[in-house]
Motif scaffolding. Structure first.
Motif, short mmCIF file in Angstrom:
data_model
loop_
_atom_site.label_atom_id
_atom_site.label_comp_id
_atom_site.label_asym_id
_atom_site.label_seq_id
_atom_site.Cartn_x
_atom_site.Cartn_y
_atom_site.Cartn_z
N ILE A 172 -2.86 6.96 -4.05
CA ILE A 172 -4.33 6.79 -4.84
C ILE A 172 -4.13 5.64 -5.92
O ILE A 172 -5.07 4.61 -6.01
CB ILE A 172 -3.83 8.00 -6.00
N ALA A 173 -2.87 5.35 -6.36
CA ALA A 173 -2.67 3.90 -7.16
C ALA A 173 -2.91 3.00 -6.27
O ALA A 173 -3.94 1.91 -6.80
CB ALA A 173 -1.21 3.86 -7.74
N LYS A 174 -2.57 2.73 -5.13
CA LYS A 174 -2.89 1.66 -4.19
C LYS A 174 -4.20 1.45 -3.83
O LYS A 174 -4.81 0.28 -3.82
CB LYS A 174 -2.07 1.90 -2.83
N SER A 175 -4.95 2.50 -3.70
CA SER A 175 -6.49 2.60 -3.44
C SER A 175 -7.29 2.07 -4.70
O SER A 175 -8.30 1.49 -4.34
CB SER A 175 -7.02 3.92 -2.97
N PHE A 176 -6.58 2.12 -5.77
CA PHE A 176 -7.33 1.42 -7.01
C PHE A 176 -6.62 -0.01 -7.19
O PHE A 176 -6.91 -0.69 -8.24
CB PHE A 176 -7.28 2.33 -8.20
N ASN A 177 -5.85 -0.50 -6.29
CA ASN A 177 -5.32 -1.71 -6.39
C ASN A 177 -4.16 -2.02 -7.64
O ASN A 177 -4.00 -2.76 -8.07
CB ASN A 177 -6.24 -3.05 -6.73
N ILE A 178 -3.72 -0.61 -8.12
CA ILE A 178 -2.70 -0.67 -8.96
C ILE A 178 -1.47 -0.92 -8.50
O ILE A 178 -1.06 -0.14 -7.19
CB ILE A 178 -2.72 0.96 -9.65
N LYS A 179 -0.49 -1.80 -9.08
CA LYS A 179 0.59 -2.19 -8.34
C LYS A 179 1.85 -1.15 -8.24
O LYS A 179 1.75 -0.43 -9.54
CB LYS A 179 1.34 -3.31 -8.95
#
Ligand SMILES: Cc1cc2nc3c(=O)[nH]c(=O)nc-3n(C[C@H](O)[C@H](O)[C@H](O)COP(=O)(O)OP(=O)(O)OC[C@H]3O[C@@H](n4cnc5c(N)ncnc54)[C@H](O)[C@@H]3O)c2cc1C
Length: 379
Positions: A172-179
């Motif tokens: 989920i984090a990656k899908s929002f470009n959160i590192k």
């Protein structure tokens, strides 16, 4: 379609603590893939879960000290014990350090059941993805799509898949470009290089040692196992060990020089460890098991290594045996107080999915509870 105020992803330790502290006026739902809530909490600590520790501080965690200490102060060990006491639960202290439930983890799970009576639970439901469309989030599961104003990701990490663990939080984090930092096993046994295979022969033995790893000194029991070394001190060591050597003091409360001074005993008998272990250590240090008073200067030099035995682990026992995972959503991506993403408004991450991991001894539940509380109070 109904629009929730808050949807919490994961009915584990952090998700349930968070739901318990959200305002009762909010429309809240929790989604979890398991058929029951709090599966890890239920079986942890031999069914009596080790919820916290006498000595809680950021120094017992791998992660950003400032970030960790904010939540630990916002909901401290004392606050946790008070919350439990108000609900009629008084944990007991073991080994002067660890807080455990007296009867079973159900004591705590029942508090969560009571505190979340206003919350809608969707169990047996696998979370697949989260999207944000304008100001609202859409959560897709294998059964339906939810809409909500806020999302709290409390899906933990990926060890112990049979208890519902997955990598969805990181995805989920990656899908929002959160590192993120990829998960890796922690609080896990360590495997050995051939030079230390002698330790495998001692499988089942344990002793109290000090371990020096990455400038930390950890003090607890070490267990010799078929696959390598384990036990509380090694599990915590695995949290900090990256590569290279660790040092073990097999006699942290004695001085080998004093023990052998003028003694007519064999060296192996003068060492206050199980005989099999003493003999094996002597062999590995290349010291002859002679009468103590006959030991040569050169042999004494070698024997002194019993206080700083160097061991370079080969690796660890892997995800299936790891109690927790290192890594997770980078704390630089999250607001210290609310654990909300800087990049995505109203998206929060709490518990083990965040890049904060504690030593063995109740530190991971304390983090799950403290981060959950900080987040809930900010909403
Ligand atoms: C065997 C064992 C013993 C432990 N003992 C202790 C202990 O005594 N003391 C201590 O401090 N720590 C202990 N831990 C660690 C502790 O359990 C965790 O750190 C803690 O539970 C983390 O809380 P959490 O809420 O972040 O995640 P969890 O409690 O793991 O909850 C995450 C929830 O998310 C759900 N989920 C994940 N992916 C999905 C998906 N795709 N769809 C739907 N739902 C999903 C899971 O089903 C789970 O219910 C132990 C861990 C293990 C494995």
């Amino acid at each position: 379609m109904k629009i929730y105020d808050v949807i919490i992803l994961g009915a584990g330790a952090s998700g349930l603590m968070c739901a318990s502290h959200l305002s009762k006026s909010l429309d809240v739902a929790i989604v979890d893939g398991n058929e029951k809530i709090a599966k890890k909490l239920k079986i942890s600590g031999g069914g009596k879960c080790n919820i916290t520790n006498i000595d809680v501080s950021e120094f017992h965690y791998d992660g950003d000290d400032e970030f960790i200490s904010y939540s630990l102060n916002a909901f401290s060990k004392e606050d946790l014990l008070e919350f439990l006491a108000l609900n009629g639960v008084e944990p007991e202290i073991r080994k002067n350090r660890y807080y455990f439930c007296k009867k079973s983890s159900d004591e705590i799970i029942n508090i969560f059941r009571k505190e979340t009576e206003n919350v809608e639970f969707f169990l047996n439901e696998t979370i697949l993805e989260v999207k944000k469309i304008d100001k609202l989030f859409q959560i897709k599961t294998n059964k339906r799509i939810f809409q909500t104003k806020k999302v709290i990701v409390a899906t933990g990490a990926k060890s112990f898949k049979n208890l519902g663990a997955s990598e969805i939080g990181l995805n989920i984090a990656k899908s929002f470009n959160i590192k993120v930092k990829e998960f890796s096993p922690a609080l896990v046994g360590l495997t050995l290089q051939p030079e230390q295979f002698w330790m495998k022969e001692l499988s089942g033995l344990s002793c109290f040692v000090n371990v020096e790893v990455e400038n930390k000194i950890l003090k607890e029991e070490m267990l010799f196992a078929h696959k390598g070394v384990s036990g509380p001190v090694i599990l915590s060591t695995s949290l900090y060990w990256k590569k290279g050597e660790i040092r073990i003091d097999f006699l942290p409360n004695d001085s080998i020089e004093k023990l052998i001074q003028g003694s007519k005993k064999l060296v192996s008998s003068a060492i206050p460890l199980p005989k099999r272990l003493s003999k094996a250590i002597l062999k590995s240090l290349d010291v002859n098991d002679v009468e103590c008073r006959k030991i040569s200067k050169i042999e004494l030099e070698k024997l002194l290594k019993i206080h700083s035995y160097s061991l370079a682990p080969a690796g660890n026992f892997g995800f299936t045996k790891a109690e927790v995972c290192k890594g997770g959503v980078l704390t630089t991506e999250l607001n210290t107080i609310s654990l909300e993403s800087y990049k995505v408004e109203n998206l929060h991450f709490i518990g083990e999915v965040v890049d904060v991991t504690g030593e063995l001894g109740g530190y991971n539940f304390q983090w799950a509870f403290s981060s959950a509380y900080s987040c809930a109070k900010s909403i």
